[in-house]
Motif scaffolding. Structure first.
Motif, PDB file in Angstrom:
ATOM      1  N   ARG A 187       0.827  -1.212   0.000  1.00 57.27           N
ATOM      2  CA  ARG A 187       0.000   0.000   0.000  1.00 57.27           C
ATOM      3  C   ARG A 187       0.862   1.264   0.000  1.00 57.27           C
ATOM      4  O   ARG A 187       0.474   2.291  -0.547  1.00 57.27           O
ATOM      5  CB  ARG A 187      -0.940  -0.018   1.208  1.00 57.27           C
ATOM      6  N   ALA A 188       2.036   1.159   0.587  1.00 54.61           N
ATOM      7  CA  ALA A 188       2.930   2.323   0.627  1.00 54.61           C
ATOM      8  C   ALA A 188       3.437   2.704  -0.760  1.00 54.61           C
ATOM      9  O   ALA A 188       3.856   3.844  -0.978  1.00 54.61           O
ATOM     10  CB  ALA A 188       4.113   2.034   1.550  1.00 54.61           C
ATOM     11  N   ILE A 189       3.379   1.762  -1.702  1.00 54.33           N
ATOM     12  CA  ILE A 189       3.780   2.086  -3.074  1.00 54.33           C
ATOM     13  C   ILE A 189       2.565   2.205  -3.994  1.00 54.33           C
ATOM     14  O   ILE A 189       2.692   2.182  -5.218  1.00 54.33           O
ATOM     15  CB  ILE A 189       4.775   1.038  -3.636  1.00 54.33           C
ATOM     16  N   GLY A 190       1.377   2.271  -3.379  1.00 55.21           N
ATOM     17  CA  GLY A 190       0.181   2.540  -4.157  1.00 55.21           C
ATOM     18  C   GLY A 190      -0.609   1.335  -4.602  1.00 55.21           C
ATOM     19  O   GLY A 190      -1.518   1.462  -5.431  1.00 55.21           O
ATOM     20  N   GLU A 191      -0.326   0.150  -4.070  1.00 56.43           N
ATOM     21  CA  GLU A 191      -1.073  -1.052  -4.431  1.00 56.43           C
ATOM     22  C   GLU A 191      -1.904  -1.506  -3.234  1.00 56.43           C
ATOM     23  O   GLU A 191      -1.357  -1.978  -2.239  1.00 56.43           O
ATOM     24  CB  GLU A 191      -0.131  -2.170  -4.881  1.00 56.43           C
ATOM     25  N   ASP A 192      -3.212  -1.377  -3.341  1.00 54.16           N
ATOM     26  CA  ASP A 192      -4.116  -1.769  -2.266  1.00 54.16           C
ATOM     27  C   ASP A 192      -4.609  -3.179  -2.554  1.00 54.16           C
ATOM     28  O   ASP A 192      -5.557  -3.389  -3.323  1.00 54.16           O
ATOM     29  CB  ASP A 192      -5.290  -0.793  -2.173  1.00 54.16           C
ATOM     30  N   VAL A 193      -3.945  -4.183  -1.965  1.00 56.70           N
ATOM     31  CA  VAL A 193      -4.240  -5.581  -2.268  1.00 56.70           C
ATOM     32  C   VAL A 193      -4.347  -6.388  -0.978  1.00 56.70           C
ATOM     33  O   VAL A 193      -3.831  -6.000   0.070  1.00 56.70           O
ATOM     34  CB  VAL A 193      -3.142  -6.211  -3.152  1.00 56.70           C
ATOM     35  N   THR A 194      -5.026  -7.525  -1.079  1.00 55.57           N
ATOM     36  CA  THR A 194      -5.077  -8.467   0.029  1.00 55.57           C
ATOM     37  C   THR A 194      -3.852  -9.379  -0.033  1.00 55.57           C
ATOM     38  O   THR A 194      -3.112  -9.394  -1.029  1.00 55.57           O
ATOM     39  CB  THR A 194      -6.336  -9.334  -0.047  1.00 55.57           C
ATOM     40  N   LYS A 195      -3.641 -10.161   1.011  1.00 53.07           N
ATOM     41  CA  LYS A 195      -2.527 -11.104   1.017  1.00 53.07           C
ATOM     42  C   LYS A 195      -2.651 -12.102  -0.139  1.00 53.07           C
ATOM     43  O   LYS A 195      -1.663 -12.437  -0.798  1.00 53.07           O
ATOM     44  CB  LYS A 195      -2.482 -11.853   2.354  1.00 53.07           C
TER      45      LYS A 195
END
Length: 515
Positions: free
Chosen positions: A206-214
C-alpha cells in the motif's frame, strides 16, 4: 543430594514450551484453519521419531528472588526425525509467537538446523509460517537503532542446495526471509487459500500505491503459476504427504545413490493403447500423462510444477524400481513449444535430476521455441539458451523417446547429442530444422504461381515432401537410431535404466543446483 529438583524444573520448562504462544494465540491459529507447529511436526514425522533440539530456548523473566515468572518459547522448533523411514532435519516456524517474526526468534536455531542437515547429510524440511525477517517496527522501542542487513546462515541455505534434498512448505503468510526460505528449495508446496508468499506484505504494498489483500499479492494462483512454488494443495495433510512422496525418490544427500525399490510391475509390460495414442493427422493433441503412466511403474509418476511452464510435464517416476526424472512435451499448450517459463522449468528440473543422480527420460514433442513478440518480450531467446546449457551440462544419462515433433534449437535439446545417443523414435516422429507446413508455399511461390494448375502442383509438392519427411528416410541415414513400436517403450526404458545404473556415480557436482 539429588538432581531431581533440576529435572523437575526442566520438565516444567518443557511444558511451558509446549504451550507455544499461549492459549489465545493458539486459539487464533486454529480459528484460521491452521495447525500449530507441534501438530505439524507430529504429522510430517514418522510416529515417535522426532527428537527436538533446544526445546526450552526462549525468553524468560525473573523476579527479585531469581525465580522464573514468565516464559515465551522461541518461535522456531527444530530437531531430527524419520520421514518415510529416512532420517531428516525439521525446522518449523511458530506463528503463535509474534507471527514467526525475527524479533521473537533465536536465529541460531535456524542456522543450526541448516548446518546440521548439511554436515550430517540429512534431508531438510522447512515448515514456514511467518516472516522470519526483520519483524515489527516495535522492535526499535527495545533496541533503538537500525542495522545493515545480514542473513545469518544463508551460506548454509545456498550450500544445502548442492548437497541435500530441501523441501519447504508454505503454511501461512511467508514474507521476507520466510519467502526466501520457500524459494531456496528443491521442492515447495503452498496450501490453497491458507498460505501466501511475498517479498513484503500488503501494508508495504500500500505504501507504493497497491491496495491488495494477502491472497491477491502472493496467493497460490500467482506463485504456483509463475514457478515460485512447485505445488499447491487443498490441505496441510496433503502438503505433508507431498513431502514424503518427493523425498522417497531421492537419496539423503548427493553423496549417496537414490534407492531402488522392489519392483512391483512387469518389466516387459506392453500397453496396447500406445499404438494409436498419437493421432495420425500430426496436429490433434494427445495427453502425455497417459503415455508416462503407461511406460513407468504403475502408479509411480509424481508430477512437479503442474501449474506453470505447461508445455512441458515434469516429475519423478520409477522404472523397474529405479527412480528417474521425467520430461514430456504437452501439445495441449502451444503445441508443446518452449516458452520462457517452460525454459526455466527445463533448467530447474534438469538441474534437480543431475544434482541427485537421477537418469532422465524425455518424451519429446517440441516444435521449437515459442515464436512472437509476446515470447521475445518474455526473454525466450536468452532463457532458451540457458535451458540448452542445462541439458548439455547435465552428466546423468538421458533417454529420449521422440513421440512426435522435434524442431529447431529447442527440439535439439532433447538430450546432449555429443554424448552417446540413447534414443528411440516412434513412427509418429516429425522432425527437422523447421516445419515443412507453410515453408513449401514460401519456397515454391514462383513455381506455384506459374503452374497451369497451381492447386494440383501444390498437392504434388506436399506428397513429395511428405515422403521425404518419413521417419524411415531418417533412419536409413542412421540419423534416427531406432524406430520402435510404441508398445515396446516400457521394455526399452527398463533396459535403459539398468545400463544407466552402471555409470551413475554419487558425489557433488561441479555446479550446484540453482534456486
Amino acid at each position: 543430594m539429588s538432581w531431581k529438583s533440576y529435572i523437575d524444573e526442566l520438565r516444567k520448562r518443557e511444558r511451558l514450551a509446549e504451550k507455544m504462544g499461549g492459549e489465545e494465540p493458539v486459539a487464533r491459529q486454529r480459528s484460521r484453519g491452521k495447525l500449530t507447529i507441534r501438530e505439524r511436526v507430529a504429522f510430517v514425522a514418522d510416529p515417535g521419531s522426532f527428537q527436538e533440539i533446544g526445546k526450552i530456548s526462549g525468553r524468560a523473566t525473573y523476579n527479585d528472588d531469581q525465580e522464573m515468572e514468565d516464559f515465551l518459547p522461541a518461535n522456531m522448533v527444530i530437531g531430527r526425525a524419520k520421514i518415510g523411514g529416512k532420517s531428516a532435519v525439521i525446522l518449523g516456524d511458530d506463528f503463535t509467537v509474534r507471527g514467526g517474526a525475527a524479533d521473537a526468534s533465536i536465529w541460531q536455531k535456524m542456522v543450526m538446523a541448516e548446518q546440521m542437515a548439511h554436515e550430517y547429510r540429512l534431508p531438510l524440511v522447512r515448515l514456514v509460517d511467518g516472516t522470519g525477517g526483520g519483524g515489527s517496527v516495535k522492535m526499535f522501542e527495545k533496541d533503538p537503532r537500525t542495522y545493515i542487513p545480514e542473513t545469518p546462515g544463508w551460506n548454509w541455505v545456498i550450500d544445502n542446495m548442492g548437497e541435500i534434498p530441501v523441501v519447504s512448505l508454505a503454511l501461512g503468510p511467508c514474507a521476507g526471509l520466510g519467502a526466501g526460505r520457500v524459494g531456496a528449495s528443491h521442492y515447495s508446496v503452498m496450501v490453497k487459500d491458507l498460505s501466501q508468499v511475498f517479498v513484503a506484505g500488503p501494508p508495504v504494498a500500500r505504501a507504493i500505491g497497491e491496495d491488495v489483500t494477502k491472497e491477491e499479492l502472493g496467493g497460490w494462483k500467482i506463485q504456483a503459476r509463475n514457478g515460485t512454488v512447485d505445488e499447491a494443495v487443498e490441505t496441510e495433510g496433503e502438503a505433508f504427504e507431498k513431502v514424503r512422496q518427493f523425498l522417497s525418490y531421492l537419496p539423503s544427500s548427493v553423496h549417496e545413490r537414490a534407492e531402488r525399490t522392489q519392483p512391483t510391475d512387469d518389466p516387459n509390460r506392453r500397453d496396447e493403447k500406445l499404438i494409436d495414442i498419437v493421432p495420425t493427422d500430426g496436429r490433434t493433441p494427445y495427453k502425455p500423462r497417459k503415455i508416462i503412466d503407461s511406460c513407468v511403474d504403475k502408479g509411480s509418476f509424481f508430477e512437479i510444477g503442474r501449474y506453470w511452464g505447461k508445455s512441458l510435464v515434469t516429475g519423478f517416476a520409477r522404472i523397474d524400481g529405479f527412480p528417474v526424472g521425467i520430461m514430456a512435451g504437452d501439445p495441449f499448450f502451444l503445441d508443446g513449444a518452449w516458452t520462457a517459463d517452460t525454459c526455466e522449468k527445463v533448467i530447474r528440473h534438469v538441474d534437480l535430476c543431475d544434482t541427485f543422480h537421477l537418469p532422465i527420460i524425455h518424451f519429446v514433442d517440441c516444435p521449437g521455441f515459442a515464436v512472437g513478440v509476446k515470447h521475445e518480450t518474455a526473454g525466450v531467446t536468452r532463457k532458451g539458451v540457458r535451458a540448452m546449457a542445462a541439458v548439455y551440462q547435465a552428466k546423468v544419462p538421458t533417454c529420449a523417446i521422440v513421440v512426435r515433433k522435434a524442431y529447431g534449437l529447442a527440439g535439439s535439446a532433447m538430450m546432449n547429442p555429443s554424448r552417446t545417443k540413447w534414443r528411440y523414435c516412434w513412427p509418429s516422429g516429425d522432425w527437422g530444422s523447421l516445419p515443412m507446413a507453410g515453408g513449401i508455399e514460401a519456397a515454391y511461390r514462383k513455381e506455384i504461381s506459374e503452374a497451369d494448375d497451381p492447386d494440383a502442383f501444390l498437392d504434388q509438392l506436399y506428397k513429395k515432401f511428405e515422403a521425404i519427411k518419413s521417419p524411415f528416410r531418417t533412419a536409413e541415414a542412421f540419423l534416427a537410431e531406432d524406430i520402435i513400436d510404441p508398445r515396446d517403450t516400457r521394455p526399452k526404458l527398463v533396459d535403459f535404466v539398468h545400463h544407466a545404473d552402471r555409470v551413475i556415480e554419487a558425489g557433488r557436482k561441479h555446479k550446484a543446483f540453482r534456486p
